[in-house]
Design an enzyme around this catalytic site. Structure first.
Site, PDB file in Angstrom:
ATOM      1  N   LYS A 222       0.860  -1.185   0.000  1.00 57.92           N
ATOM      2  CA  LYS A 222       0.000   0.000   0.000  1.00 57.92           C
ATOM      3  C   LYS A 222       0.893   1.230   0.000  1.00 57.92           C
ATOM      4  O   LYS A 222       1.732   1.396   0.895  1.00 57.92           O
ATOM      5  CB  LYS A 222      -0.912  -0.009   1.224  1.00 57.92           C
ATOM      6  CG  LYS A 222      -1.776   1.243   1.341  1.00 57.92           C
ATOM      7  CD  LYS A 222      -2.780   1.108   2.469  1.00 57.92           C
ATOM      8  CE  LYS A 222      -3.611   2.368   2.635  1.00 57.92           C
ATOM      9  NZ  LYS A 222      -4.644   2.208   3.667  1.00 57.92           N
ATOM     10  N   ARG A 232     -11.030   9.909   1.983  1.00 59.35           N
ATOM     11  CA  ARG A 232     -10.960  10.596   3.282  1.00 59.35           C
ATOM     12  C   ARG A 232     -12.134  11.551   3.458  1.00 59.35           C
ATOM     13  O   ARG A 232     -12.585  11.779   4.577  1.00 59.35           O
ATOM     14  CB  ARG A 232      -9.601  11.281   3.434  1.00 59.35           C
ATOM     15  CG  ARG A 232      -8.496  10.230   3.582  1.00 59.35           C
ATOM     16  CD  ARG A 232      -7.100  10.797   3.671  1.00 59.35           C
ATOM     17  NE  ARG A 232      -6.130   9.691   3.586  1.00 59.35           N
ATOM     18  CZ  ARG A 232      -4.863   9.817   3.236  1.00 59.35           C
ATOM     19  NH1 ARG A 232      -4.372  11.019   2.948  1.00 59.35           N
ATOM     20  NH2 ARG A 232      -4.076   8.777   3.177  1.00 59.35           N
ATOM     21  N   LYS A 245       1.199   9.963   5.668  1.00 62.34           N
ATOM     22  CA  LYS A 245       1.348   8.575   6.139  1.00 62.34           C
ATOM     23  C   LYS A 245       2.624   7.926   5.614  1.00 62.34           C
ATOM     24  O   LYS A 245       2.710   6.708   5.520  1.00 62.34           O
ATOM     25  CB  LYS A 245       0.102   7.783   5.728  1.00 62.34           C
ATOM     26  CG  LYS A 245      -1.197   8.394   6.266  1.00 62.34           C
ATOM     27  CD  LYS A 245      -2.404   7.463   6.157  1.00 62.34           C
ATOM     28  CE  LYS A 245      -3.635   8.095   6.808  1.00 62.34           C
ATOM     29  NZ  LYS A 245      -4.814   7.209   6.802  1.00 62.34           N
ATOM     30  N   GLU A 261       7.543  -6.695   0.949  1.00 66.46           N
ATOM     31  CA  GLU A 261       6.331  -6.550   1.775  1.00 66.46           C
ATOM     32  C   GLU A 261       5.394  -7.737   1.561  1.00 66.46           C
ATOM     33  O   GLU A 261       4.864  -8.311   2.516  1.00 66.46           O
ATOM     34  CB  GLU A 261       5.586  -5.252   1.405  1.00 66.46           C
ATOM     35  CG  GLU A 261       6.190  -3.983   1.984  1.00 66.46           C
ATOM     36  CD  GLU A 261       5.848  -3.803   3.464  1.00 66.46           C
ATOM     37  OE1 GLU A 261       5.280  -4.717   4.082  1.00 66.46           O
ATOM     38  OE2 GLU A 261       6.161  -2.722   4.001  1.00 66.46           O
ATOM     39  N   LYS A 276      -2.177  -1.441  -3.816  1.00 62.34           N
ATOM     40  CA  LYS A 276      -3.047  -0.272  -3.730  1.00 62.34           C
ATOM     41  C   LYS A 276      -2.203   0.998  -3.733  1.00 62.34           C
ATOM     42  O   LYS A 276      -1.192   1.037  -3.029  1.00 62.34           O
ATOM     43  CB  LYS A 276      -3.843  -0.371  -2.436  1.00 62.34           C
ATOM     44  CG  LYS A 276      -4.738   0.802  -2.143  1.00 62.34           C
ATOM     45  CD  LYS A 276      -5.351   0.613  -0.781  1.00 62.34           C
ATOM     46  CE  LYS A 276      -6.049   1.874  -0.350  1.00 62.34           C
ATOM     47  NZ  LYS A 276      -6.495   1.840   1.011  1.00 62.34           N
ATOM     48  N   SER A 302     -10.301   5.688  -4.504  1.00 66.37           N
ATOM     49  CA  SER A 302     -11.282   6.756  -4.686  1.00 66.37           C
ATOM     50  C   SER A 302     -10.847   7.816  -5.691  1.00 66.37           C
ATOM     51  O   SER A 302     -11.652   8.304  -6.483  1.00 66.37           O
ATOM     52  CB  SER A 302     -11.570   7.396  -3.333  1.00 66.37           C
ATOM     53  OG  SER A 302     -10.368   7.908  -2.771  1.00 66.37           O
ATOM     54  N   TYR A 341     -15.173   1.065  -6.739  1.00 62.34           N
ATOM     55  CA  TYR A 341     -16.459   1.731  -6.527  1.00 62.34           C
ATOM     56  C   TYR A 341     -17.346   1.610  -7.765  1.00 62.34           C
ATOM     57  O   TYR A 341     -18.515   1.926  -7.718  1.00 62.34           O
ATOM     58  CB  TYR A 341     -16.231   3.200  -6.142  1.00 62.34           C
ATOM     59  CG  TYR A 341     -15.326   3.322  -4.926  1.00 62.34           C
ATOM     60  CD1 TYR A 341     -15.836   3.115  -3.651  1.00 62.34           C
ATOM     61  CD2 TYR A 341     -13.959   3.582  -5.055  1.00 62.34           C
ATOM     62  CE1 TYR A 341     -15.005   3.175  -2.533  1.00 62.34           C
ATOM     63  CE2 TYR A 341     -13.118   3.647  -3.950  1.00 62.34           C
ATOM     64  CZ  TYR A 341     -13.646   3.442  -2.694  1.00 62.34           C
ATOM     65  OH  TYR A 341     -12.831   3.491  -1.598  1.00 62.34           O
TER      66      TYR A 341
HETATM   67  N1  FVT Z   1      -8.239   1.314   3.530  1.00 61.70           N
HETATM   68  C1  FVT Z   1      -9.071   1.596   2.437  1.00 61.70           C
HETATM   69  C2  FVT Z   1      -8.678   2.839   1.763  1.00 61.70           C
HETATM   70  O1  FVT Z   1      -7.810   3.524   2.255  1.00 61.70           O
HETATM   71  C3  FVT Z   1      -9.346   3.181   0.461  1.00 61.70           C
HETATM   72  C4  FVT Z   1      -8.676   4.328  -0.199  1.00 61.70           C
HETATM   73  C5  FVT Z   1      -9.441   4.899  -1.375  1.00 61.70           C
HETATM   74  O2  FVT Z   1     -10.393   4.335  -1.911  1.00 61.70           O
HETATM   75  O3  FVT Z   1      -9.012   5.975  -1.775  1.00 61.70           O
HETATM   76 MG    MG Z   2       4.108  -5.015   5.631  1.00 60.30          MG
END
Ligand code: FVT
Ligand code: MG
Length: 354
Positions: A222, A232, A245, A261, A276, A302, A341
């Site tokens: 991620k 968010r 982050k 990872e 992701k 998103s 989505y």
């Molecule tokens: N833990 C799930 C997400 O952070 C989703 C992020 C996104 O759809 O932008």
């Molecule tokens: Mg890890």
């Protein structure tokens, strides 16, 4: 056979068909790639990757209240749903043959604190939604995210001390969060926090507490990404998030690190792994799939959704075609499934075409 400009070199000495190049311009090509594209049936016949409804995981946002759907401004077409409405969308997912849905809560600001304690409340919105969905539709898969960001006043995924995100202390809380969700009936635990060692700790706790069948889909690679912005907004952490982050999520410049990872999460007991975001990281999806041959998932996040849906709403692109092109791109990169989505829209389109 070496080929240069269409005509195999070995054939250069053999007599050519007599053509008057000017009167009838015609290249002497043995191979014409366009033949297999000449019609829809021919294209279908040679198609390498196909998107099906089985490839889709539908992320949904749950909010407190009753019988209400509140649009998320930065995600046109996506709503926050009260628990009763989430059950209706779960029904829609089941009818569309979407195998799994993912749940994310919008937590009332008054319930957020430094420790994210609401994550451990067995009656929090996610647990309520899991129970309500499972009661009516026991056969649909329900995935729950494990991380503290929807529950903390500072918007980070873990506990903070002196501005630092604590790793091991956070893992101890995440283990409890995972058990709370498993107790509610969740099928797949999906840790998205990027703390080190959380997969092993969660696996052990699930096994010790009679949840041996609960799967883990690890957000293994991620990245710290600008594409999470609209999410968010949806969970209400955009305004409260302090800093970024980057001390726990990956640097977008790295690729080998993603393999390390993923390797660790597999060793710790992940059943499925995830990359992701999606579209800017298709190379990572391909490397992970080739390297580990694991069930490999990708999250079209998103911001990716917003780019396509927003441009389509402005009439700048054909939204439906861009959606399908982006989704089959994930399949081509090696993904076994996609959190998106667009899931209900894509499933409807697939159904209309078959
Ligand atoms: N833990 C799930 C997400 O952070 C989703 C992020 C996104 O759809 O932008
Ligand atoms: Mg890890």
């Amino acid at each position: 056979m070496a080929i240069k400009f269409g005509r195999p070199i070995e054939l250069r000495d053999t007599p050519r068909r007599q053509t008057d190049a000017l009167a009838s311009p015609s290249l002497d090509l043995a191979i014409r790639m366009r033949r297999n594209r000449k019609s829809e049936w021919a294209r279908r016949l040679v198609r390498e990757n196909v998107l099906t409804t089985d490839d889709l995981i539908w992320p949904m946002f749950v909010v407190d209240g009753h019988n209400t759907r509140t649009p998320v401004a930065s995600m046109p077409g996506v709503d926050r749903l009260t628990v009763d409405q989430i059950v209706r969308d779960a029904e829609r997912a089941a009818k569309l043959n979407i195998p799994c849905i993912a749940l994310f809560p919008f937590t009332e600001p008054a319930l957020r604190d430094e420790q994210g304690s609401e994550a451990l409340n067995p009656d929090n919105l996610v647990c309520q939604a899991v129970r309500a969905i499972k009661k009516e539709f026991p056969d649909i898969g329900v995935l729950c995210d494990v991380a503290l960001d929807p529950f903390t006043s500072h918007g980070h995924d873990g506990l903070i001390e002196d501005g630092k995100i604590l790793n091991d202390e956070t893992v101890a809380v995440l283990v409890k969060q995972a058990l709370t969700q498993a107790e509610a009936g969740c099928d797949v635990i999906a840790p998205s926090d990027m703390m080190d060692g959380r997969i092993g700790a969660i696996r052990e706790a699930l096994d010790d507490n009679g949840f041996g069948d609960v799967q883990i889909m690890s957000y293994a690679a991620k990245y710290a990404s600008a594409f999470y912005g609209p999410f968010r907004d949806a969970i209400g952490s955009a305004k409260t998030l302090t800093g970024d982050k980057r001390t726990y999520q990956m640097d977008s410049a790295n690729s080998d690190e993603a393999l390390r990872e993923v390797e660790l999460d597999i060793a710790e007991g992940a059943d499925m792994v995830m990359v992701k975001p999606g579209m800017p990281y298709l190379d990572i999806v391909r490397r992970v799939k080739d390297h580990f041959a694991m069930p490999t998932f990708v999250y079209q996040v998103s911001g990716e959704y917003a780019m396509i849906a927003g441009a389509a709403a402005n009439g700048w692109i054909d939204g439906e075609r861009a959606m399908m092109e982006s989704l089959v791109g994930f399949k081509r990169a090696g993904a076994d499934g996609i959190l998106t989505y667009f899931a209900p829209k894509a499933a409807e389109k697939i159904r209309a075409e078959t």
